[in-house]
Design a protein around this motif. Structure first.
Motif, mmCIF file in Angstrom:
data_model
loop_
_atom_site.group_PDB
_atom_site.id
_atom_site.type_symbol
_atom_site.label_atom_id
_atom_site.label_comp_id
_atom_site.label_asym_id
_atom_site.label_seq_id
_atom_site.Cartn_x
_atom_site.Cartn_y
_atom_site.Cartn_z
ATOM 1 N N THR A 141 0.826 -1.208 0.000
ATOM 2 C CA THR A 141 0.000 0.000 0.000
ATOM 3 C C THR A 141 0.861 1.258 0.000
ATOM 4 O OG1 THR A 141 -1.751 -1.169 1.201
ATOM 5 C CG2 THR A 141 -1.824 1.241 1.221
ATOM 6 N N LEU A 142 1.924 1.253 0.813
ATOM 7 C CA LEU A 142 2.817 2.405 0.874
ATOM 8 C C LEU A 142 3.652 2.540 -0.400
ATOM 9 C CD1 LEU A 142 4.072 1.944 4.555
ATOM 10 C CD2 LEU A 142 2.661 3.835 3.719
ATOM 11 N N ALA A 143 3.979 1.408 -1.015
ATOM 12 C CA ALA A 143 4.839 1.435 -2.199
ATOM 13 C C ALA A 143 4.125 1.968 -3.434
ATOM 14 C CB ALA A 143 5.378 0.034 -2.482
ATOM 15 N N VAL A 144 2.805 1.813 -3.508
ATOM 16 C CA VAL A 144 2.062 2.201 -4.716
ATOM 17 C C VAL A 144 2.263 3.674 -5.079
ATOM 18 C CG1 VAL A 144 -0.251 2.518 -5.687
ATOM 19 C CG2 VAL A 144 0.362 0.353 -4.603
ATOM 20 N N PRO A 145 2.028 4.628 -4.160
ATOM 21 C CA PRO A 145 2.252 6.031 -4.560
ATOM 22 C C PRO A 145 3.711 6.339 -4.858
ATOM 23 C CG PRO A 145 1.810 5.870 -2.206
ATOM 24 C CD PRO A 145 1.508 4.525 -2.791
ATOM 25 N N LEU A 146 4.610 5.605 -4.235
ATOM 26 C CA LEU A 146 6.038 5.819 -4.495
ATOM 27 C C LEU A 146 6.402 5.351 -5.896
ATOM 28 C CD1 LEU A 146 7.427 4.574 -1.053
ATOM 29 C CD2 LEU A 146 7.197 6.957 -1.812
ATOM 30 N N LEU A 147 5.892 4.189 -6.299
ATOM 31 C CA LEU A 147 6.165 3.676 -7.642
ATOM 32 C C LEU A 147 5.565 4.590 -8.708
ATOM 33 C CD1 LEU A 147 5.519 -0.129 -7.025
ATOM 34 C CD2 LEU A 147 7.724 0.948 -7.518
ATOM 35 N N TYR A 148 4.441 5.195 -8.382
ATOM 36 C CA TYR A 148 3.759 6.072 -9.336
ATOM 37 C C TYR A 148 4.471 7.414 -9.462
ATOM 38 C CZ TYR A 148 0.067 8.904 -11.453
ATOM 39 O OH TYR A 148 -0.641 9.738 -12.275
ATOM 40 N N THR A 149 5.069 7.879 -8.357
ATOM 41 C CA THR A 149 5.609 9.242 -8.303
ATOM 42 C C THR A 149 7.110 9.324 -8.567
ATOM 43 O OG1 THR A 149 3.926 9.762 -6.648
ATOM 44 C CG2 THR A 149 5.725 11.347 -6.909
ATOM 45 N N LEU A 150 7.864 8.389 -7.989
ATOM 46 C CA LEU A 150 9.319 8.481 -8.068
ATOM 47 C C LEU A 150 9.833 8.004 -9.421
ATOM 48 C CD1 LEU A 150 10.328 7.186 -4.516
ATOM 49 C CD2 LEU A 150 9.896 9.535 -5.274
ATOM 50 N N GLU A 151 11.037 8.415 -9.723
ATOM 51 C CA GLU A 151 11.678 8.024 -10.980
ATOM 52 C C GLU A 151 13.119 7.617 -10.714
ATOM 53 O OE1 GLU A 151 11.389 11.499 -13.393
ATOM 54 O OE2 GLU A 151 9.272 11.179 -13.914
ATOM 55 N N GLY A 152 13.707 6.955 -11.706
ATOM 56 C CA GLY A 152 15.128 6.640 -11.656
ATOM 57 C C GLY A 152 15.522 5.710 -10.531
ATOM 58 N N SER A 153 16.645 6.006 -9.885
ATOM 59 C CA SER A 153 17.217 5.111 -8.883
ATOM 60 C C SER A 153 16.318 4.955 -7.662
ATOM 61 C CB SER A 153 18.601 5.622 -8.455
ATOM 62 O OG SER A 153 18.516 6.949 -7.964
ATOM 63 N N LEU A 154 15.605 6.002 -7.300
ATOM 64 C CA LEU A 154 14.714 5.899 -6.147
ATOM 65 C C LEU A 154 13.549 4.947 -6.439
ATOM 66 C CD1 LEU A 154 14.598 9.587 -4.876
ATOM 67 C CD2 LEU A 154 15.570 7.613 -3.686
ATOM 68 N N GLN A 155 13.051 4.990 -7.661
ATOM 69 C CA GLN A 155 11.982 4.058 -8.032
ATOM 70 C C GLN A 155 12.490 2.612 -8.002
ATOM 71 O OE1 GLN A 155 10.448 3.792 -12.165
ATOM 72 N NE2 GLN A 155 8.501 4.464 -11.284
ATOM 73 N N TRP A 156 13.714 2.408 -8.493
ATOM 74 C CA TRP A 156 14.286 1.066 -8.449
ATOM 75 C C TRP A 156 14.554 0.617 -7.016
ATOM 76 C CZ3 TRP A 156 13.798 -2.373 -11.979
ATOM 77 C CH2 TRP A 156 13.719 -2.000 -13.320
ATOM 78 N N LEU A 157 14.875 1.558 -6.145
ATOM 79 C CA LEU A 157 15.057 1.239 -4.728
ATOM 80 C C LEU A 157 13.754 0.724 -4.126
ATOM 81 C CD1 LEU A 157 16.859 1.293 -2.181
ATOM 82 C CD2 LEU A 157 16.114 3.668 -1.841
ATOM 83 N N VAL A 158 12.651 1.331 -4.506
ATOM 84 C CA VAL A 158 11.347 0.874 -4.035
ATOM 85 C C VAL A 158 11.038 -0.521 -4.577
ATOM 86 C CG1 VAL A 158 8.854 1.316 -4.118
ATOM 87 C CG2 VAL A 158 10.453 3.210 -3.773
#
Length: 206
Positions: A141-158
């Motif tokens: 649930t917490l990861a969904v908005p992060l995957l939608y919003t973040l880009e690049g290395s931070l998205q891959w970290l998620v």
């Protein structure tokens, strides 16, 4: 709760700051991630006591957040987000399971240590144990908005953290059996005192 859940919580706390202040966005997000996982660096040295400060982290977070509002720089914002994430980690662990080897059995009255009152706070067990299905659901649930919003290395970290969460949840109930094999009485009794200090108490007690 498991480490990915805390990491995602820190990132979600930092997300509004990053969106409102893009010039310090990366610093805020990195600080949120690090603050979310920092308290669990005490995993093998007094877990949920050495680096868990539900009262002091919260007090410091309010003070530094006030400073960041008055003097918004990358350093002050990052410090505020880090302390807020560490505070939320320390507080939310109270709502998980205890410190016993098999927390789903509910035999421990130790959730998080309150240094201010010098006593242990009993676990609420709303999330029965770290790696429980509801813990994974919270992570997703917490990861969904992060995957939608973040880009690049931070998205891959998620993405990588979410994969860790799935694997950890799958093997969580097997870990006590592995721990008993690794830390059986014969092995523990032969460990030198300096090494024994890093063996979690729950393994020695079991």
């Amino acid at each position: 709760m498991m480490l990915p859940t805390h990491a995602f919580t820190g990132l979600v706390l930092a997300l509004p700051v990053a969106l409102a202040m893009p010039e310090v966005g990366t610093a805020a997000l990195v600080a949120g991630f690090l603050g979310g996982v920092f308290p669990d660096f005490d995993m093998y040295v007094g877990h949920r006591k050495t680096l868990h400060y539900p009262v002091y982290f919260s007090t410091l977070a309010v003070a530094v957040a006030t400073l960041a509002l008055l003097l918004p720089t990358a350093a002050t914002v990052a410090a505020a987000v880090f302390l807020l994430a560490a505070a939320v980690h320390s507080v939310t662990d109270v709502f998980g399971g205890g410190l016993e080897l098999r927390p789903w059995e509910g035999t421990s009255d130790r959730g998080v240590y309150d240094h201010y009152r010098e006593r242990w706070i009993a676990p609420y067990r709303w999330v029965r144990y770290d790696g429980a299905p509801e813990d994974l659901l919270l992570s997703v649930t917490l990861a969904v908005p992060l995957l939608y919003t973040l880009e690049g290395s931070l998205q891959w970290l998620v993405v990588a953290s979410l994969a860790v969460a799935v694997v950890y949840t799958a093997v969580r109930r097997l870990l006590p059996r592995i721990a008993e094999t690794l830390f059986n009485r014969d092995v523990v009794s032969k460990l030198p005192n300096p090494a024994l200090a890093y063996v979690p108490t729950r393994y020695r007690e079991e």
